[in-house]
Design a protein around this motif. Structure first.
Motif, PDB file in Angstrom:
ATOM      1  N   TYR A 106       0.756  -1.196   0.063  1.00 39.55           N
ATOM      2  CA  TYR A 106       0.077   0.186   0.071  1.00 39.55           C
ATOM      3  C   TYR A 106       0.916   1.102   0.018  1.00 39.55           C
ATOM      4  O   TYR A 106       2.155   1.358   0.719  1.00 39.55           O
ATOM      5  N   VAL A 107       0.468   2.257  -0.524  1.00 41.19           N
ATOM      6  CA  VAL A 107       1.080   3.614  -0.737  1.00 41.19           C
ATOM      7  C   VAL A 107       0.836   4.150   0.555  1.00 41.19           C
ATOM      8  O   VAL A 107      -0.385   4.460   0.982  1.00 41.19           O
ATOM      9  N   THR A 108       1.933   4.820   1.175  1.00 40.42           N
ATOM     10  CA  THR A 108       1.697   5.602   2.365  1.00 40.42           C
ATOM     11  C   THR A 108       1.340   7.032   2.079  1.00 40.42           C
ATOM     12  O   THR A 108       2.433   7.540   1.312  1.00 40.42           O
TER      13      THR A 108
ATOM     14  N   PRO B 135      -2.276  14.082  -1.440  1.00 36.36           N
ATOM     15  CA  PRO B 135      -2.561  13.077  -2.855  1.00 36.36           C
ATOM     16  C   PRO B 135      -1.191  13.059  -3.582  1.00 36.36           C
ATOM     17  O   PRO B 135      -1.067  12.191  -4.344  1.00 36.36           O
ATOM     18  N   ASP B 136      -0.800  14.379  -3.852  1.00 29.83           N
ATOM     19  CA  ASP B 136       0.587  14.414  -4.454  1.00 29.83           C
ATOM     20  C   ASP B 136       1.714  13.584  -3.955  1.00 29.83           C
ATOM     21  O   ASP B 136       2.435  13.099  -4.845  1.00 29.83           O
ATOM     22  N   TRP B 137       1.953  13.516  -2.697  1.00 30.62           N
ATOM     23  CA  TRP B 137       2.900  12.432  -1.946  1.00 30.62           C
ATOM     24  C   TRP B 137       2.436  11.025  -2.253  1.00 30.62           C
ATOM     25  O   TRP B 137       3.384  10.211  -2.883  1.00 30.62           O
ATOM     26  N   ALA B 138       1.476  10.668  -2.445  1.00 32.38           N
ATOM     27  CA  ALA B 138       1.024   9.108  -2.690  1.00 32.38           C
ATOM     28  C   ALA B 138       1.106   9.122  -4.263  1.00 32.38           C
ATOM     29  O   ALA B 138       1.694   8.040  -4.581  1.00 32.38           O
TER      30      ALA B 138
ATOM     31  N   THR C 255       3.449  10.284  -6.025  1.00 35.90           N
ATOM     32  CA  THR C 255       4.994  10.311  -6.464  1.00 35.90           C
ATOM     33  C   THR C 255       5.708   9.470  -5.503  1.00 35.90           C
ATOM     34  O   THR C 255       6.809   9.503  -5.569  1.00 35.90           O
ATOM     35  N   HIS C 256       5.154   8.555  -4.829  1.00 33.29           N
ATOM     36  CA  HIS C 256       5.788   7.139  -4.045  1.00 33.29           C
ATOM     37  C   HIS C 256       5.208   6.215  -4.583  1.00 33.29           C
ATOM     38  O   HIS C 256       3.985   5.754  -4.745  1.00 33.29           O
ATOM     39  N   ASP C 257       6.050   5.148  -4.307  1.00 33.81           N
ATOM     40  CA  ASP C 257       5.705   3.708  -4.664  1.00 33.81           C
ATOM     41  C   ASP C 257       5.126   2.949  -3.301  1.00 33.81           C
ATOM     42  O   ASP C 257       5.259   3.315  -2.421  1.00 33.81           O
ATOM     43  N   PRO C 258       4.433   1.924  -3.612  1.00 32.03           N
ATOM     44  CA  PRO C 258       3.920   1.199  -2.607  1.00 32.03           C
ATOM     45  C   PRO C 258       5.045   0.646  -1.528  1.00 32.03           C
ATOM     46  O   PRO C 258       6.176   0.240  -1.959  1.00 32.03           O
ATOM     47  N   ALA C 259       4.619   0.551  -0.286  1.00 31.42           N
ATOM     48  CA  ALA C 259       5.652   0.219   0.540  1.00 31.42           C
ATOM     49  C   ALA C 259       6.273  -1.267   0.364  1.00 31.42           C
ATOM     50  O   ALA C 259       5.234  -2.306   0.242  1.00 31.42           O
TER      51      ALA C 259
ATOM     52  N   SER D 212      10.810  20.422  -5.433  1.00 37.82           N
ATOM     53  CA  SER D 212      10.579  19.547  -6.789  1.00 37.82           C
ATOM     54  C   SER D 212       9.375  19.198  -7.433  1.00 37.82           C
ATOM     55  O   SER D 212       9.094  19.173  -8.542  1.00 37.82           O
ATOM     56  N   VAL D 213       8.423  18.852  -6.488  1.00 36.96           N
ATOM     57  CA  VAL D 213       7.103  18.353  -7.072  1.00 36.96           C
ATOM     58  C   VAL D 213       6.083  19.516  -6.979  1.00 36.96           C
ATOM     59  O   VAL D 213       5.363  19.542  -7.679  1.00 36.96           O
ATOM     60  N   LYS D 214       6.411  20.555  -6.330  1.00 42.03           N
ATOM     61  CA  LYS D 214       5.387  21.483  -5.983  1.00 42.03           C
ATOM     62  C   LYS D 214       3.929  21.056  -5.658  1.00 42.03           C
ATOM     63  O   LYS D 214       3.073  21.268  -6.689  1.00 42.03           O
ATOM     64  N   PRO D 215       3.686  20.473  -4.728  1.00 33.66           N
ATOM     65  CA  PRO D 215       2.328  19.784  -4.439  1.00 33.66           C
ATOM     66  C   PRO D 215       1.375  20.934  -4.116  1.00 33.66           C
ATOM     67  O   PRO D 215       1.758  21.993  -3.728  1.00 33.66           O
TER      68      PRO D 215
END
Length: 588
Positions: free
Chosen positions: A73-75, A80-83, A85-89, A323-326
């Motif tokens: 699952y993605v933490t 939402p932008d964090w989710a 730009t990140h892979d599932p744990a 970098s992402v500018k969420p």
């Protein structure tokens, strides 16, 4: 109207009612008080074969804030932008795994304040979880969803993260138990860091036995006998900051302590003054304000915590933000860009303050002391209230949570009923590493505290007379502290205050007489002892103190009579024996 028309009308009304009820049910089921961002199920392993004991957490359900990793699952970290730009744990957080292995079932991930950067419980992306204890008010954060999941009865316990109050504050606002363990006592592997110097995995529950069982798993504590406190230290200056009547909160604790352990355990402290005298590094962080002021010291400690918190949050997440500018809540961006003196020197002073605060509290509490203070300053603010975003509110709200955050000591939030339909709580703090002792104390006192809450509610009709007696007892206890510290005149003033509030208490007069004796005011001491004896003919201390006063005044025969009567009441009293024999020699 024909019968067929009536039938269609009835059917229409019935269908409308069913549709309306369905919509209501769907809304309730979908929202779950807004606590969850994702439902899932992590099942415990099979039970061991007899005669081995079953798993300790068998039958319990729990949820975790969306800051804990769960394999596959993605933490989401509340954004939402964090989710995106990140892979599932790739693995499950060690604390979550330990609880599942202990027999509990994890049922989902809960809403957390955006990037865990708030104490309010609001999240613009996922909505603000509904506070079941006060639906028109904020639930507190950052672990808002976890608190709401427990408060609403959706789970037996839940996990959150407490950095600057993220578990303790929502526990207080939602009227449930909350526990912040000693810093670094629980593994944070598989938990997104916010401010590592302050971060601690925390826990919510309604039942103190569940809180204790789960905490023992998290802390990996072996079995040991229950320990009882030997000192209950009430932070008077902290309770004076409350926006609600503070006498009720303190009296619930005082009465419970007296009932369970005896009043000899009770002590009082001006915590701000104590910390100001022990934490020299605060002077460098007070912007020229006098360090001796209690409130100033607490606010300075809170500001040091906020400075360290911002500094470490930036170190961990500013690169990703740039970098992402969420899409971030404007209040987060404004707070991060606000003037912040995070020079190496200032951050170093913050770390000095952490170390000095821990040493100061450990010295105050030792191995068997509990510090008692409010969890929060008052009722949870209303939803969308303007005060929430003000810097002044943030500083005041954090001046209490900074004590455990900066010292790393363990703290438990304990609900004690309601005031004007909003939850009220107190907090117990034990020294760093005293987690088992704190949990034992909470479990021992919880039922008694709730009984005292009920007693307070029942006695509302006679609140004016009770409040006078309670205030008199508080003044007397403060007088006792002043006496022990050899502040004789201060003790006299406090005992006088107690007498004004309750004129029929012999102990108050007798105690004031003792202070007068130390000041050399023998006539006043004699008069107070006579007043005490008129109220209580068996007050041995009053006879001894009056005898001492009369001896100093030269009334030897009267003094001998007082000492003799004290011996009648207590034949083995050494003070009376020595005094009587000494005076007899004068007349031989």
């Amino acid at each position: 109207m024909s019968s067929s028309t009536n039938l269609w009308v009835l059917l229409g009304l019935g269908l409308a009612g069913v549709l309306l009820m369905t919509r209501r049910l769907k809304r309730a089921i979908k929202q779950d008080f807004g606590a969850f961002v994702e439902r899932l199920e992590l099942l415990p392993p099979p039970q061991p074969a007899p005669p081995k004991a079953p798993h300790p957490l068998t039958g319990l359900s729990f949820a975790v804030a969306d800051i804990f990793d769960i394999n596959g699952y993605v933490t989401g970290f509340g954004n939402p932008d964090w989710a995106k730009t990140h892979d599932p744990a790739a693995r499950t957080s060690s604390v979550v795994s330990a609880l599942v292995d202990g027999g509990a079932t994890c049922v989902g991930k809960t809403v957390i304040d955006e990037m865990a950067y708030s104490i309010n419980g609001e999240n613009k992306h996922f909505g603000t979880p509904t506070n079941p204890a006060a639906v028109e008010r904020i639930p507190g954060g950052c672990s808002s969803g976890s608190a709401v999941a427990v408060a609403s009865g959706l789970v037996d316990f839940s996990l959150g993260v407490d950095t600057i109050g993220g578990v303790r504050i929502p526990g207080g606002f939602c009227g449930i138990l909350a526990f912040r363990p000693s810093h670094a006592a629980v593994s944070n592997i598989g938990v997104i860091p916010v401010s590592p110097s302050l971060d601690t995995v925390g826990l919510f529950a309604k039942d103190p036995s569940i809180l204790r069982r789960v905490s023992h798993i998290l802390l990996q504590l072996p079995y040991a006998d229950h320990r009882q406190p030997r000192h209950m230290i009430i932070a008077d200056d902290c309770f004076e900051l409350l926006k609600i009547p503070n006498s009720r909160a303190t009296q619930v604790v005082i009465k419970s302590t007296e009932k369970l352990f005896g009043r000899q355990l009770l002590n009082h402290v001006n915590l701000g003054e104590y910390l100001a005298s022990k934490i020299s590094s605060l002077k460098q962080l007070q912007n020229g304000k006098k360090s001796g002021d209690s409130k100033t010291a607490l606010l300075s400690l809170a500001n040091a915590m906020r400075l360290l918190y911002k500094h470490e949050f930036k170190n961990n997440h500013e690169r990703w933000i740039n970098s992402v500018k969420p899409v971030l809540d404007p209040s987060i961006l404004a707070d991060m860009s606000s003037s912040l003196d995070d020079s190496d020197a200032h951050i170093e002073y913050c770390h000095y303050a952490r170390n000095e605060t821990r040493l100061a509290l450990n010295a105050l509490l030792k191995d068997d002391g509990i510090l008692v203070l409010p969890t929060v300053l008052g009722a949870p603010p209303k939803l969308n209230a303007k005060e929430i975003s003000s810097s002044d509110y943030q500083s005041r709200a954090l001046c209490l949570s900074a004590i455990a955050s900066m010292s790393g000591c363990c703290q438990a939030t304990i609900p004690i009923g309601f005031h004007e339909k909003c939850p009220v709580s107190v907090s117990f703090i034990a020294r760093h590493g005293g987690d088992r002792f704190l949990l034992d104390t909470v479990q021992t006192m919880f039922a008694s505290l709730q009984e005292q809450v009920d007693e307070v509610m029942k006695s509302k009709s006679s609140s004016s007379s009770i409040s006078k007696e309670e205030s008199a007892e508080i003044a007397k206890e403060k007088g006792n502290i002043a006496y022990k510290e050899k502040q004789w005149q201060k003790a006299v003033n406090l005992y006088t205050e107690a007498i004004k509030l309750s004129e029929k208490n012999a102990t108050y007069y007798s105690n004031r007489a003792a202070a007068y004796l130390e000041l050399g005011s023998y006539l006043q001491a004699e008069a107070d002892c006579s007043a005490a004896i008129s109220l209580d003919k068996k007050n041995v201390k009053a006879y001894l103190r009056r005898g001492t006063a009369r001896e100093m005044l030269g009334y030897y025969k009267e003094a001998i009579e007082d000492f003799k009567y004290a011996l009648v009441l207590e034949p083995t009293n050494k003070t009376a024996i020595l005094a009587a024999s000494r005076l007899k020699k004068l007349f031989q």
